[in-house]
Design a protein around this motif. Sequence first.
Motif, PDB file in Angstrom:
ATOM      1  N   GLN A  67       0.813  -1.202  -0.092  1.00 57.35           N
ATOM      2  CA  GLN A  67      -0.196  -0.051   0.028  1.00 57.35           C
ATOM      3  C   GLN A  67       0.832   1.112  -0.001  1.00 57.35           C
ATOM      4  OE1 GLN A  67      -2.821  -0.469   3.453  1.00 57.35           O
ATOM      5  NE2 GLN A  67      -4.422  -1.245   2.070  1.00 57.35           N
ATOM      6  N   GLY A  68       0.531   2.160  -0.803  1.00 55.32           N
ATOM      7  CA  GLY A  68       1.335   3.524  -0.780  1.00 55.32           C
ATOM      8  C   GLY A  68       2.727   3.507  -1.822  1.00 55.32           C
ATOM      9  N   SER A  69       2.963   2.454  -2.272  1.00 59.67           N
ATOM     10  CA  SER A  69       4.032   2.370  -3.276  1.00 59.67           C
ATOM     11  C   SER A  69       3.789   2.559  -4.508  1.00 59.67           C
ATOM     12  CB  SER A  69       4.737   0.974  -3.155  1.00 59.67           C
ATOM     13  OG  SER A  69       3.772  -0.160  -3.710  1.00 59.67           O
ATOM     14  N   ARG A  70       5.027   3.265  -5.324  1.00 62.31           N
ATOM     15  CA  ARG A  70       4.671   3.556  -6.719  1.00 62.31           C
ATOM     16  C   ARG A  70       4.605   2.321  -7.315  1.00 62.31           C
ATOM     17  NH1 ARG A  70       8.673   8.636  -7.103  1.00 62.31           N
ATOM     18  NH2 ARG A  70       7.318  10.370  -6.616  1.00 62.31           N
ATOM     19  N   SER A  71       5.733   1.765  -7.096  1.00 63.11           N
ATOM     20  CA  SER A  71       6.056   0.191  -7.805  1.00 63.11           C
ATOM     21  C   SER A  71       6.508  -0.693  -6.822  1.00 63.11           C
ATOM     22  CB  SER A  71       6.683   0.303  -9.242  1.00 63.11           C
ATOM     23  OG  SER A  71       7.752   0.793  -8.793  1.00 63.11           O
ATOM     24  N   HIS A  72       6.266  -2.181  -7.222  1.00 62.55           N
ATOM     25  CA  HIS A  72       7.000  -3.147  -6.358  1.00 62.55           C
ATOM     26  C   HIS A  72       7.296  -4.469  -7.354  1.00 62.55           C
ATOM     27  CE1 HIS A  72       2.802  -4.701  -6.112  1.00 62.55           C
ATOM     28  NE2 HIS A  72       3.104  -5.518  -5.930  1.00 62.55           N
ATOM     29  N   ASP A  73       8.154  -5.162  -6.848  1.00 67.18           N
ATOM     30  CA  ASP A  73       8.329  -6.669  -7.446  1.00 67.18           C
ATOM     31  C   ASP A  73       8.660  -7.473  -6.620  1.00 67.18           C
ATOM     32  OD1 ASP A  73       8.209  -8.531  -9.462  1.00 67.18           O
ATOM     33  OD2 ASP A  73       9.366  -7.213 -10.860  1.00 67.18           O
ATOM     34  N   VAL A  74       8.614  -8.721  -6.749  1.00 65.76           N
ATOM     35  CA  VAL A  74       8.636  -9.981  -5.977  1.00 65.76           C
ATOM     36  C   VAL A  74       9.699 -10.941  -6.323  1.00 65.76           C
ATOM     37  CG1 VAL A  74       6.632 -11.247  -6.564  1.00 65.76           C
ATOM     38  CG2 VAL A  74       7.532 -11.523  -4.334  1.00 65.76           C
ATOM     39  N   LEU A  75      10.516 -11.598  -5.317  1.00 65.08           N
ATOM     40  CA  LEU A  75      11.206 -12.553  -5.680  1.00 65.08           C
ATOM     41  C   LEU A  75      10.466 -13.598  -4.690  1.00 65.08           C
ATOM     42  CD1 LEU A  75      13.896 -14.208  -6.521  1.00 65.08           C
ATOM     43  CD2 LEU A  75      15.004 -13.289  -4.351  1.00 65.08           C
ATOM     44  N   ILE A  92      10.039  -8.670  -1.197  1.00 63.16           N
ATOM     45  CA  ILE A  92       9.157  -7.713  -1.882  1.00 63.16           C
ATOM     46  C   ILE A  92      10.018  -6.385  -1.812  1.00 63.16           C
ATOM     47  CG2 ILE A  92       7.289  -6.278  -2.085  1.00 63.16           C
ATOM     48  CD1 ILE A  92       5.706  -8.626  -0.520  1.00 63.16           C
ATOM     49  N   GLY A  93      10.406  -5.921  -2.950  1.00 65.27           N
ATOM     50  CA  GLY A  93      11.050  -4.665  -3.098  1.00 65.27           C
ATOM     51  C   GLY A  93      10.111  -3.556  -3.620  1.00 65.27           C
ATOM     52  N   MET A  94      10.077  -2.501  -2.774  1.00 63.63           N
ATOM     53  CA  MET A  94       9.074  -1.618  -3.168  1.00 63.63           C
ATOM     54  C   MET A  94       9.651  -0.135  -3.399  1.00 63.63           C
ATOM     55  SD  MET A  94       6.292  -2.589  -0.143  1.00 63.63           S
ATOM     56  CE  MET A  94       7.582  -3.358   0.800  1.00 63.63           C
ATOM     57  N   GLU A  95       9.145   0.707  -4.082  1.00 69.45           N
ATOM     58  CA  GLU A  95       9.463   1.970  -4.590  1.00 69.45           C
ATOM     59  C   GLU A  95       8.571   3.164  -4.010  1.00 69.45           C
ATOM     60  OE1 GLU A  95      10.635   5.018  -8.038  1.00 69.45           O
ATOM     61  OE2 GLU A  95       9.680   3.111  -8.746  1.00 69.45           O
ATOM     62  N   PHE A  96       8.762   3.883  -2.897  1.00 64.13           N
ATOM     63  CA  PHE A  96       7.925   4.950  -2.477  1.00 64.13           C
ATOM     64  C   PHE A  96       8.744   6.284  -2.922  1.00 64.13           C
ATOM     65  CE2 PHE A  96       6.804   1.530   0.417  1.00 64.13           C
ATOM     66  CZ  PHE A  96       5.511   1.643   0.546  1.00 64.13           C
ATOM     67  N   PRO A  97       7.792   7.183  -2.792  1.00 64.10           N
ATOM     68  CA  PRO A  97       8.314   8.753  -3.263  1.00 64.10           C
ATOM     69  C   PRO A  97       9.695   9.170  -2.699  1.00 64.10           C
ATOM     70  CG  PRO A  97       5.893   8.725  -2.663  1.00 64.10           C
ATOM     71  CD  PRO A  97       6.551   7.441  -2.350  1.00 64.10           C
ATOM     72  N   ASN A  98       9.916   8.678  -1.259  1.00 62.56           N
ATOM     73  CA  ASN A  98      10.921   9.285  -0.719  1.00 62.56           C
ATOM     74  C   ASN A  98      12.087   8.035  -0.440  1.00 62.56           C
ATOM     75  OD1 ASN A  98      10.041  11.951  -0.585  1.00 62.56           O
ATOM     76  ND2 ASN A  98       8.660  11.377   1.053  1.00 62.56           N
ATOM     77  N   ALA A  99      11.742   6.966  -0.788  1.00 57.89           N
ATOM     78  CA  ALA A  99      12.898   5.881  -0.191  1.00 57.89           C
ATOM     79  C   ALA A  99      12.464   4.521  -0.807  1.00 57.89           C
ATOM     80  CB  ALA A  99      12.653   5.913   1.251  1.00 57.89           C
ATOM     81  N   GLY A 100      13.215   3.741  -0.561  1.00 57.35           N
ATOM     82  CA  GLY A 100      12.885   2.244  -1.221  1.00 57.35           C
ATOM     83  C   GLY A 100      12.654   1.459   0.105  1.00 57.35           C
ATOM     84  N   VAL A 101      11.805   0.413   0.107  1.00 59.24           N
ATOM     85  CA  VAL A 101      11.594  -0.377   1.385  1.00 59.24           C
ATOM     86  C   VAL A 101      11.426  -1.908   0.855  1.00 59.24           C
ATOM     87  CG1 VAL A 101       9.625  -0.917   2.899  1.00 59.24           C
ATOM     88  CG2 VAL A 101       9.990   1.444   2.296  1.00 59.24           C
TER      89      VAL A 101
END
Length: 204
Positions: A67-75, A92-101
Amino acid sequence: MKPTQRFIRLLLAALSWPAASVAFAQGLLVPQAPPAAPQDTLTRAATSVGIKRCLPAITRLSSLTVQGSRSHDVLLDWDRKRPDAGPVFSLIGMEFPNAGVAASITAIPDDSGACTVSAERISVAPFTCASVGQQELASYKMTRLLPNYAVYTDEKEPTSSVSLIDSPPGCLIIRRYVEYGWRDPAAVPGAAPATAAGQPPKKR
């Protein structure tokens, strides 16, 4: 509160970390209502390889996580010989406006039809761990494992923890949750309706 209701509430609390500075500004433990989630890649991937028994738990966890991520992908890693009877591991790797999670979700089915699940959400806050602990985790019990590593727990949520690891100039935050013997509330006869997956937990 029934175990299934408690589990859903704790999933929401455990997996609702916003990214980096946004997380600290909004409150590390009491996030605001999140925006609509992007398409859930983990659920789609798990379905495509034949995972069914623990899919409801995976879906609840993964939809909250992104939730809230710009994009994400999964291994995804799973037992190729027994996809629906073996453990499932994901990163799961996620791209947020100010950081990666990053987040990890694991689900292990058992012979009774239940699943053991765990979830971790990993982010970095641009603050010292001491300030995060003092301002956001004051009511939690702190156990220092190393000079730069402290674990915070709440007796109300015995299988949930928050780990803070000093990583100057910021703080590495790992929110962890584990549940044994989880069953899909929708599949349990007479179970009370679970909290909606998209609804944030109430403030304490």
